[in-house]
Design a protein around this motif. Structure first.
Motif, PDB file in Angstrom:
ATOM      1  N   THR A  85       1.086  -1.482   0.332  1.00  0.00           N
ATOM      2  CA  THR A  85      -0.006   0.332  -0.064  1.00  0.00           C
ATOM      3  C   THR A  85       1.026   1.157   0.333  1.00  0.00           C
ATOM      4  OG1 THR A  85      -1.741  -1.104   1.303  1.00  0.00           O
ATOM      5  CG2 THR A  85      -1.886   0.922   1.391  1.00  0.00           C
ATOM      6  N   VAL A 120       2.240   1.106  -3.434  1.00  0.00           N
ATOM      7  CA  VAL A 120       1.577   2.133  -4.422  1.00  0.00           C
ATOM      8  C   VAL A 120       1.610   3.834  -4.091  1.00  0.00           C
ATOM      9  CG1 VAL A 120      -0.668   1.507  -5.234  1.00  0.00           C
ATOM     10  CG2 VAL A 120       1.175  -0.062  -4.779  1.00  0.00           C
ATOM     11  N   ALA A 121       1.098   4.303  -3.438  1.00  0.00           N
ATOM     12  CA  ALA A 121       0.362   5.133  -3.043  1.00  0.00           C
ATOM     13  C   ALA A 121       1.775   6.464  -3.018  1.00  0.00           C
ATOM     14  CB  ALA A 121       0.398   5.405  -1.713  1.00  0.00           C
ATOM     15  N   ALA A 152       3.848  -1.143  -9.635  1.00  0.00           N
ATOM     16  CA  ALA A 152       4.408  -0.621  -9.699  1.00  0.00           C
ATOM     17  C   ALA A 152       5.451  -0.717  -8.994  1.00  0.00           C
ATOM     18  CB  ALA A 152       3.880   0.109  -8.168  1.00  0.00           C
ATOM     19  N   GLN A 175      -0.741   1.927 -10.225  1.00  0.00           N
ATOM     20  CA  GLN A 175      -1.576   1.918  -8.865  1.00  0.00           C
ATOM     21  C   GLN A 175      -1.511   0.392  -8.852  1.00  0.00           C
ATOM     22  OE1 GLN A 175      -2.265   4.185  -6.530  1.00  0.00           O
ATOM     23  NE2 GLN A 175      -0.989   4.784  -7.675  1.00  0.00           N
TER      24      GLN A 175
END
Length: 154
Positions: free
Chosen positions: A8, A11-12, A22, A17
């Motif tokens: 998470t 990816v952020a 990523a 995404q």
């Protein structure tokens, strides 16, 4: 849980995404040992062996623990740490291939020094001159690694 949190967080900080895409945006740019324990993006604490990743698409950086870089991103950073630690314990020891490549890619060593280290890394007995050359190069590499370790967090 920590795997989910790491993906998470990466990816952020990525352009794409989707995790599989990523993670391809990221590459290892530096390794260092923290003076004080830090926390990985996955939430693991304490971590000392830190890997600095750079996103070549959007320019972001992330600091991740050595284990997460290996486990989730497939980057063999532990080999760099292993080679550097071996030489820190015995300055006349040979650096491994991963540590030599890391030092070379950061221009800590010259192309000639890289060739020398590769050509002598498996030799058990060095001449006096070769031994002194290896020690001189190792001192330079360990010094640069220590300097990276003392840098302020990104």
């Amino acid at each position: 849980m920590s795997e989910f949190k790491l993906t998470t967080e990466i990816v952020a900080r990525s352009q794409n995404q989707a995790w599989d895409h990523a993670k391809r945006e990221w590459s290892l740019v530096e390794v260092y040992e923290a003076d004080e324990p830090e926390t990985c993006l996955c939430g693991h604490n304490p971590i000392i062996e830190i890997c600095v990743l750079h996103n070549h698409v959007n320019g972001n950086q992330a600091e991740v623990g050595n284990c997460c870089v290996k486990k989730f991103m497939g980057i063999e950073s532990h080999l760099i740490f292993d080679g550097l630690k071996r030489v820190q314990k015995d300055i006349s020891a040979a650096l491994n291939d991963a540590a030599i490549e890391h030092a070379s890619s950061r221009q800590w060593i010259t192309p000639w020094e890289k060739t020398f280290l590769i050509s002598t890394r498996r030799k058990r007995v060095l001449s006096a001159k070769q031994g002194e050359t290896r020690r001189r190069i190792n001192i330079k590499v360990v010094g640069r690694f220590a300097a990276a370790s003392r840098r302020p967090p990104a």
